[in-house]
Design an enzyme around this catalytic site. Structure first.
Site, PDB file in Angstrom:
ATOM      1  N   LYS A  41       0.807  -1.221   0.000  1.00  0.00           N
ATOM      2  CA  LYS A  41       0.000   0.000   0.000  1.00  0.00           C
ATOM      3  C   LYS A  41       0.842   1.274   0.000  1.00  0.00           C
ATOM      4  O   LYS A  41       0.323   2.355  -0.282  1.00  0.00           O
ATOM      5  CB  LYS A  41      -0.941   0.005   1.203  1.00  0.00           C
ATOM      6  CG  LYS A  41      -2.063  -1.007   1.121  1.00  0.00           C
ATOM      7  CD  LYS A  41      -3.068  -0.661   0.039  1.00  0.00           C
ATOM      8  CE  LYS A  41      -4.278  -1.566   0.087  1.00  0.00           C
ATOM      9  NZ  LYS A  41      -5.295  -1.202  -0.932  1.00  0.00           N
ATOM     10  N   SER A 264      -3.770 -11.706   3.756  1.00  0.00           N
ATOM     11  CA  SER A 264      -4.021 -11.560   2.319  1.00  0.00           C
ATOM     12  C   SER A 264      -3.140 -12.501   1.518  1.00  0.00           C
ATOM     13  O   SER A 264      -3.590 -13.118   0.539  1.00  0.00           O
ATOM     14  CB  SER A 264      -3.757 -10.113   1.883  1.00  0.00           C
ATOM     15  OG  SER A 264      -4.632  -9.219   2.538  1.00  0.00           O
TER      16      SER A 264
END
Length: 333
Positions: A41, A264
């Site tokens: 991110k 994830s």
């Protein structure tokens, strides 16, 4: 080694792990957790902040505000601290405690939504809160990762070309689906420059991103309670949905070999293993890459905490092979 003066100036782009010894199938994992934000991110956060600065939307005295399940919030906390902005992260009760503490340690203010919207779930409730903050104070600047094209452009510019350079003969790329910034940036690049590469999206059971029925999801990072506005299924070849119990199994399986990855990553690797088990023909192995968004330290109180896992999913055998997944064909371009 580089010498840097700001945390976002460093990101390890070229680290891949060969998972074949652990999975008995050929799969390379691109590790995106080695930067000061600790996740992929950082790329999207920096791209969105710098675009807002260039546009004159983000100026000295502005307060950044964003909805995040964790990783983007940490990335924006890091960048905001470096650049001198205030930052308010709106998250919900599923956000890992470690991520919340990291954001607060970096000077961010964390607002935790405890009740989901009856129709739009936790994400809808978070977005409503962000919009109220912006309406109350003109100094608030919402980057809106869910609509911001710089989210996917960061991966079109950086992530996809890095994979293509390392694996010029790539056959299949597995990418997780959250806001779908990483997915769409990579999918667009490969469809433009390497159209022969098959793009497989991996999502969590209970996510509605690809039209599945909504369900309870406790592991942050992937999945969506509403269809991601950035998503264009015409760029996606296949979709694999993985139950969270299988995510936990895969995380523990990798940890047993010394690789502590986030939730994830467990979902994406499980999805890749499932897809490859049904698509590899004979002895001819495909050249396959999966993208790992983060490492596992932020999940020590959840995915790697025995009581948390057993309360939600029952006993998990760390050595078991992910037993089930759900695959559907995405729409054709």
């Amino acid at each position: 080694m580089p010498v840097i003066s700001a945390p976002h100036e460093f990101n390890e782009e070229d680290l891949f792990v060969d998972l074949k010894p652990m999975l008995d199938t050929a799969l390379f994992l691109k590790c995106e957790g080695f930067n000061f934000a600790g996740s992929i991110k950082q790329k999207a956060a920096l791209a969105m902040v710098e675009a807002a600065e260039r546009a004159g939307v983000l100026t000295p005295g502005s307060t950044l505000v964003e909805s995040s399940s964790g990783n983007l919030g940490v990335a924006l906390s890091t960048i905001a601290a470096s650049k001198g902005y205030r930052f308010v992260c709106v998250t919900d009760s599923r956000c890992n405690l470690g991520s919340r503490r990291l954001m607060e340690a970096l000077g961010a203010e964390v607002h935790i939504i405890t009740e989901p919207d009856p129709d739009k779930g936790f994400l809808g409730a978070r977005l409503d809160h962000v919009q109220r903050l912006c309406a109350e104070d003109s100094r608030y600047v919402w980057l809106n990762q869910y609509l911001n094209a710089n989210n996917w452009r960061a991966h079109h510019r950086l992530t996809a070309p890095a994979i293509a350079r390392r694996f010029p003969g790539l056959d299949v790329l597995f990418v997780g689906a959250g806001t779908t910034g990483t997915l769409m940036g990579c999918a667009r690049w490969f469809k433009e420059f390497r159209p022969g590469v098959r793009i497989v999206a991996v999502d969590s059971v209970g996510s509605v991103a690809f039209g599945g029925p909504p369900g309870t999801r406790m592991i942050p990072g992937l999945g969506a309670g509403v269809r991601p506005p950035l998503l264009d299924e015409s760029y996606i070849d296949d979709v694999v949905l993985i139950p969270e119990a299988v995510t936990v199994q895969m995380c523990h399986r990798l940890a047993a070999r010394g690789f502590l990855f986030g939730g994830s990553t467990g979902t994406i690797v499980a999805g890749a293993a499932s897809w490859l088990s049904t698509h590899e023909a004979g002895s001819t192995a495909l050249t396959s890459v999966a993208i790992s968004p983060d490492l596992g330290e932020r999940y020590l109180d959840t995915v790697y905490q025995t009581n948390w896992v057993q309360d939600l999913y029952g006993h998990q055998d760390a050595d078991s092979v992910p037993a089930r997944s759900f695959t559907k064909k995405a729409s054709q371009r």
